[in-house]
Design a protein around this motif. Structure first.
Motif, PDB file in Angstrom:
ATOM      1  N   SER A  34      51.461  34.054 -10.067  1.00  0.00           N
ATOM      2  CA  SER A  34      51.831  35.258  -9.332  1.00  0.00           C
ATOM      3  C   SER A  34      51.189  35.220  -7.945  1.00  0.00           C
ATOM      4  CB  SER A  34      51.392  36.516 -10.079  1.00  0.00           C
ATOM      5  OG  SER A  34      51.760  37.675  -9.347  1.00  0.00           O
ATOM      6  N   ASN A  37      49.207  40.137  -6.522  1.00  0.00           N
ATOM      7  CA  ASN A  37      48.342  40.540  -7.636  1.00  0.00           C
ATOM      8  C   ASN A  37      48.589  41.955  -8.146  1.00  0.00           C
ATOM      9  OD1 ASN A  37      47.101  42.256  -5.774  1.00  0.00           O
ATOM     10  ND2 ASN A  37      45.356  40.888  -5.422  1.00  0.00           N
ATOM     11  N   GLY A  38      49.529  42.680  -7.520  1.00  0.00           N
ATOM     12  CA  GLY A  38      49.863  44.021  -7.987  1.00  0.00           C
ATOM     13  C   GLY A  38      48.914  45.105  -7.512  1.00  0.00           C
ATOM     14  N   LYS A  39      47.849  44.731  -6.788  1.00  0.00           N
ATOM     15  CA  LYS A  39      46.834  45.706  -6.370  1.00  0.00           C
ATOM     16  C   LYS A  39      46.678  45.812  -4.854  1.00  0.00           C
ATOM     17  CE  LYS A  39      43.696  43.497  -8.603  1.00  0.00           C
ATOM     18  NZ  LYS A  39      42.380  43.091  -9.158  1.00  0.00           N
ATOM     19  N   ALA A  63      50.671  47.619  -0.731  1.00  0.00           N
ATOM     20  CA  ALA A  63      50.656  47.472  -2.183  1.00  0.00           C
ATOM     21  C   ALA A  63      50.374  48.858  -2.765  1.00  0.00           C
ATOM     22  CB  ALA A  63      49.584  46.489  -2.607  1.00  0.00           C
ATOM     23  N   GLY A  66      51.707  49.340  -7.997  1.00  0.00           N
ATOM     24  CA  GLY A  66      51.965  48.059  -8.642  1.00  0.00           C
ATOM     25  C   GLY A  66      53.058  47.230  -8.009  1.00  0.00           C
ATOM     26  N   VAL A  67      53.587  47.658  -6.854  1.00  0.00           N
ATOM     27  CA  VAL A  67      54.636  46.897  -6.182  1.00  0.00           C
ATOM     28  C   VAL A  67      54.233  46.630  -4.736  1.00  0.00           C
ATOM     29  CG1 VAL A  67      56.477  47.809  -7.647  1.00  0.00           C
ATOM     30  CG2 VAL A  67      55.939  48.938  -5.477  1.00  0.00           C
ATOM     31  N   GLU A 252      61.238  47.105  -2.108  1.00  0.00           N
ATOM     32  CA  GLU A 252      60.078  46.918  -2.968  1.00  0.00           C
ATOM     33  C   GLU A 252      60.194  45.593  -3.712  1.00  0.00           C
ATOM     34  OE1 GLU A 252      59.379  51.687  -3.931  1.00  0.00           O
ATOM     35  OE2 GLU A 252      59.944  50.298  -5.553  1.00  0.00           O
ATOM     36  N   ARG A 254      58.447  43.751  -7.018  1.00  0.00           N
ATOM     37  CA  ARG A 254      57.510  43.924  -8.132  1.00  0.00           C
ATOM     38  C   ARG A 254      57.052  42.590  -8.713  1.00  0.00           C
ATOM     39  NH1 ARG A 254      61.099  46.666 -13.017  1.00  0.00           N
ATOM     40  NH2 ARG A 254      62.537  44.920 -13.409  1.00  0.00           N
ATOM     41  N   LYS A 255      57.728  41.502  -8.349  1.00  0.00           N
ATOM     42  CA  LYS A 255      57.277  40.171  -8.729  1.00  0.00           C
ATOM     43  C   LYS A 255      57.536  39.197  -7.600  1.00  0.00           C
ATOM     44  CE  LYS A 255      57.685  40.067 -13.808  1.00  0.00           C
ATOM     45  NZ  LYS A 255      58.350  39.376 -14.954  1.00  0.00           N
ATOM     46  N   GLU A 257      56.602  35.245  -7.762  1.00  0.00           N
ATOM     47  CA  GLU A 257      55.959  34.229  -8.593  1.00  0.00           C
ATOM     48  C   GLU A 257      56.459  32.849  -8.220  1.00  0.00           C
ATOM     49  OE1 GLU A 257      55.457  36.682 -12.758  1.00  0.00           O
ATOM     50  OE2 GLU A 257      57.387  35.741 -12.335  1.00  0.00           O
TER      51      GLU A 257
END
Length: 263
Positions: A34, A37-39, A63, A66-67, A252, A254-255, A257
């Protein structure tokens, strides 16, 4: 204007420790990693047209919840300040997976073509080599498009600022080439994957379906931003940086990777 807090590695890059276009990251192959890191935006560096590298103009990249967001609530109007958020390492052979959705209304004065328009820049030039007023890095753009109320508008197209590539044995020099994907309307999440094999084959997938295949990305010697990047006549692109776009419409992610490939 808010400034992006840089981790040490990115601070060193800005201090002049520029990576070269032939240097590539060597993470472990065969495992999804990833990049977000979502944060927070650790490991990412912004560049906006007209602003120095590292300045997060009008707090556009964030960020939250979570997105990773591209937000325009602190903008009065758009005036050509195209933004790109670069991951701080280059890659060569990999599979990139991005889950995105368009939300809200376009920033006032944003160009009509930028309605529900964003993308991921692959094989990009080193961000430290971009001019302050440069609009787009020399790269292959995997274009993300959202549909309007009517009409067809495929996603995972390929645009090529400062680059060219081949498809079905022909050199493609037009700016954008459409994929075979269907149109995705509204605020639904869409998954785009791109499989890259260096100077070899590149494949675009949307929600698991192959929608486009091409190969041999190269710098365009006729482009004023790409031409200075050609050294000793070498135009072939075997890798480069990854960046997410900000083109005036909120989006947005959300992933984000990456799966490094061994071959």
């Amino acid at each position: 204007m808010p400034r992006f807090r840089l981790p040490l590695a990115l601070g060193l890059i800005l201090a002049g420790l520029s990576l070269t276009s032939t240097a590539t990251a060597q993470p472990e192959s065969g495992r999804w990693i990833s990049l977000f890191n979502g944060k927070d935006l650790e490991g990412w560096i912004p560049k906006f047209t007209g602003s120095p590298l590292g300045e997060n103009y009008r707090d556009t990249f964030r960020a939250e919840d979570g997105v990773l967001k591209v937000a325009y609530d602190k903008w009065d109007r758009f005036d050509g300040e195209f933004g790109h958020l670069f991951y701080h390492l280059p890659f060569s052979k990999y599979r990139l997976r991005v889950e995105y959705r368009f939300v809200g209304e376009q920033c006032p004065k944003g160009p009509g073509w930028a309605f529900r328009n964003s993308g991921a820049m692959l094989y990009s030039q080193d961000p430290t080599t971009m001019r302050k007023d440069q609009e787009f890095p020399a790269s292959l753009e995997i274009q993300f498009l959202g549909g309007g109320e009517r009409g067809e508008r495929p996603t995972a197209n390929v645009c090529s600022p400062g680059t060219v590539f081949t498809m079905d044995g022909k050199l493609i020099t037009q700016h954008c080439t459409e994929s075979k994907s269907k149109t995705y309307r509204g605020d639904q999440w869409v998954t785009v994957e791109v499989e890259c094999h260096g100077f070899g084959t590149i494949k675009n997938f949307v929600n698991g379906d192959l929608v486009m295949e091409y190969e041999k990305p190269q710098l365009d010697a006729n482009d004023p931003d790409a031409a200075p990047l050609i050294k000793d006549g070498r135009k072939d692109l075997e890798g480069g940086w990854i960046a997410l776009q900000a083109e005036s419409h909120p989006i947005e992610f959300r992933k984000v990777e990456i799966l490094p490939l061994a071959d």
